[in-house]
Design an enzyme around this catalytic site. Structure first.
Site, PDB file in Angstrom:
ATOM      1  N   GLU A  39     -57.598   5.683  21.920  1.00 19.39           N
ATOM      2  CA  GLU A  39     -57.771   4.233  21.804  1.00 19.39           C
ATOM      3  C   GLU A  39     -56.535   3.567  21.211  1.00 19.39           C
ATOM      4  OE1 GLU A  39     -59.883   2.411  23.158  1.00 19.39           O
ATOM      5  OE2 GLU A  39     -61.319   3.932  23.770  1.00 19.39           O
ATOM      6  N   TYR A 122     -61.333  -4.170  17.760  1.00 19.15           N
ATOM      7  CA  TYR A 122     -61.435  -3.495  19.049  1.00 19.15           C
ATOM      8  C   TYR A 122     -61.683  -1.999  18.868  1.00 19.15           C
ATOM      9  CZ  TYR A 122     -60.622  -0.903  23.124  1.00 19.15           C
ATOM     10  OH  TYR A 122     -60.818   0.007  24.107  1.00 19.15           O
ATOM     11  N   ASP A 140     -61.271  -6.474  24.414  1.00 15.13           N
ATOM     12  CA  ASP A 140     -59.822  -6.455  24.612  1.00 15.13           C
ATOM     13  C   ASP A 140     -59.476  -7.457  25.718  1.00 15.13           C
ATOM     14  OD1 ASP A 140     -60.706  -5.379  26.926  1.00 15.13           O
ATOM     15  OD2 ASP A 140     -60.021  -3.364  26.511  1.00 15.13           O
TER      16      ASP A 140
END
Length: 352
Positions: A39, A122, A140
Site C-alpha cells: 500500500e 487511505y 484515493d
DNA sequence: AACACGGGGGC
DNA sequence: GCCCCAGTGTT
C-alpha cells in the site's frame, strides 16, 4: 441511491471483480505487513512500476523486525527509482513503532493504525479492509474518480476538503460482507475501466448505476483544478577524480528533497545562461561533457549539465563527501538523474 | 488549507 | 508535452 440500487451496485461490482480482478503479488498474501508495504509503494505509483520493487523488498525485508533493524541507507537503496522517498523512511519508522509497541504485529484498530508514522486515512482504510476485513472506506484518487462519475459529484478532487464527501458515499455503498473485495474492486475498476481519459463505459459493471454515464457526461468528471507550474533550476554536475580514478560524491542533507541520497556534487547555475558557473571560472581545466538532462519532479524541474574538472572546486562545507570507484556506486542510493550520469560514465568507459 | 515530496507511463 | 497515479507529513 436507493437500497436496491446499492445492492445491485455491490453485486455487479463484486461479480465483475471476481471475473476480471487483477492477480497481484500482494493479493496472494494475508500478511498485514506485506499488504502494508504494498500500500505504501502504491501511493502515487502505478501497479506495474511497483511489482519488481515489492518482490525485492519483501525478500530482503521479510519481516517487520528485518526492516526495523536495517540501516536506512539500505532501505533507500531498495526504494531507489521508486520516488517519494519519505515513504520509505516513514514506513521504516512506522515498522519500528510496531516492533516496539505491538511486538511486530500490526494492530487491527483504526486509531492505533493512524498513530503510526506513514499511515494516513487511505492506508489505514486499506489495511483495515484488506488485511482485517473491516468495512472501512479507502479513499484515493482512483476511488474519487469512480465516485465522482457514479454520483456526478462536482467537488474538486484536488482539494483536501472534498474527500469527506467521497467518504460519505463510499461509507453507504461498502459491502459489509466483503469490504476487502469491495475496495480492491473499486481500485481495479478505476484502473481498468473508469480511467481518467476515455473510460470504457460499455464494459463497466456499474454503468446502470452511474449518473454521469446516464447523462453521457463521464468525460467531464472528475472535476480537478490544475496544479501550479513547476519552477526550473539549472545545475552543473561536477565530475572530479582523484589519482586512483575514484569520483567525488556527496550526501544530500537528511531532510528535504531526496534526503540522504548520494550524488555527484551539484552547483546551481544561472537559469537560461550559457555562462560557466562562477565556481569554475578560476580553474585551469573545465570540460563541458556531452550530457544534458532535464529531470521533471512534480513541483520542480532540474536542468542538468555535466562538467569534468581537474581539481576539487570550492564546495560548501558541512557536507559528507567521499571518493568512490565506479564499481562501488551500487552501494549508495542515487537519485535517477545521477543514475543517468553513472550510465553515461559506464558507456563511456566501454567505448574507450 | 496549502505545500513539499519522485518517478514512470500513457497518449 | 501534459496528464495520470493505491497519499502523508509539515507548516
Amino acid at each position: 441511491m436507493h437500497q436496491n440500487e446499492i445492492i445491485a451496485f455491490n453485486h455487479e461490482l463484486l461479480a465483475w471483480f471476481q471475473q476480471n480482478g487483477r492477480d497481484l503479488p500482494w493479493r496472494r498474501t494475508k500478511n498485514p505487513y506485506y499488504i502494508w508495504v504494498s500500500e505504501v509503494m502504491l501511493q502515487q505509483t502505478q501497479v506495474d512500476t511497483v511489482k519488481p520493487y515489492y518482490d525485492r523488498f519483501i525478500t530482503d525485508f521479510a519481516t517487520p523486525e528485518a526492516l526495523a533493524d536495517a540501516p536506512e541507507q539500505s532501505v533507500l537503496k531498495m526504494w531507489e527509482g521508486l520516488g517519494y522517498y519519505s515513504r520509505a523512511r516513514n514506513l521504516q519508522q512506522g515498522v519500528r513503532e510496531v516492533v516496539e509497541k505491538y511486538d511486530g504485529k500490526l494492530p487491527d484498530d483504526k486509531k492505533k493504525l493512524l498513530e503510526l508514522h506513514g499511515i494516513g486515512p487511505y492506508t489505514a482504510g486499506a489495511l483495515l479492509s484488506i488485511a482485517f476485513g473491516q468495512p472501512e472506506p479507502a479513499i484515493d484518487g482512483n476511488v474519487m474518480r469512480v465516485m465522482s462519475r457514479v454520483f456526478m459529484i462536482d467537488a474538486d478532487i484536488a482539494k483536501a476538503k472534498s474527500k469527506k464527501q467521497f467518504e460519505e458515499v463510499v461509507g453507504k455503498l461498502i459491502a459489509e460482507a466483503n469490504p476487502s473485495a469491495f475496495n480492491q474492486a473499486l481500485m481495479d475498476l478505476g484502473a481498468m475501466i473508469c480511467r481518467p481519459k476515455r473510460p470504457d463505459c460499455p464494459n463497466c459493471p456499474v454503468r446502470r448505476q452511474c449518473k454521469a454515464y446516464s447523462a453521457r457526461v463521464q468525460e467531464k468528471y472528475p472535476v480537478k483544478s490544475r496544479p501550479k507550474k513547476a519552477t526550473v533550476r539549472c545545475y552543473a554536475i561536477v565530475l572530479v577524480q582523484d589519482q586512483l580514478g575514484r569520483y567525488l560524491i556527496e550526501q544530500r542533507t537528511d531532510s528535504g528533497l531526496l534526503a540522504g541520497f548520494w550524488q555527484f556534487p551539484m552547483v546551481e547555475c544561472e537559469t537560461n545562461s550559457d555562462l560557466l558557473p562562477a565556481a569554475f571560472r578560476k580553474l585551469a581545466s573545465v570540460e563541458r561533457l556531452d550530457f544534458h538532462y532535464i529531470h521533471r519532479f512534480s513541483h520542480l524541474v532540474w536542468d542538468l549539465t555535466l562538467y569534468r574538472v581537474d581539481q576539487a572546486i570550492d564546495l560548501p562545507a558541512g557536507v559528507a563527501r567521499k571518493w568512490v570507484a565506479v564499481d562501488e556506486f551500487e552501494r549508495y542510493p542515487f537519485p535517477v538523474p545521477h543514475l543517468k550520469v553513472i550510465d553515461w560514465l559506464k558507456n563511456l568507459r566501454m567505448n574507450t
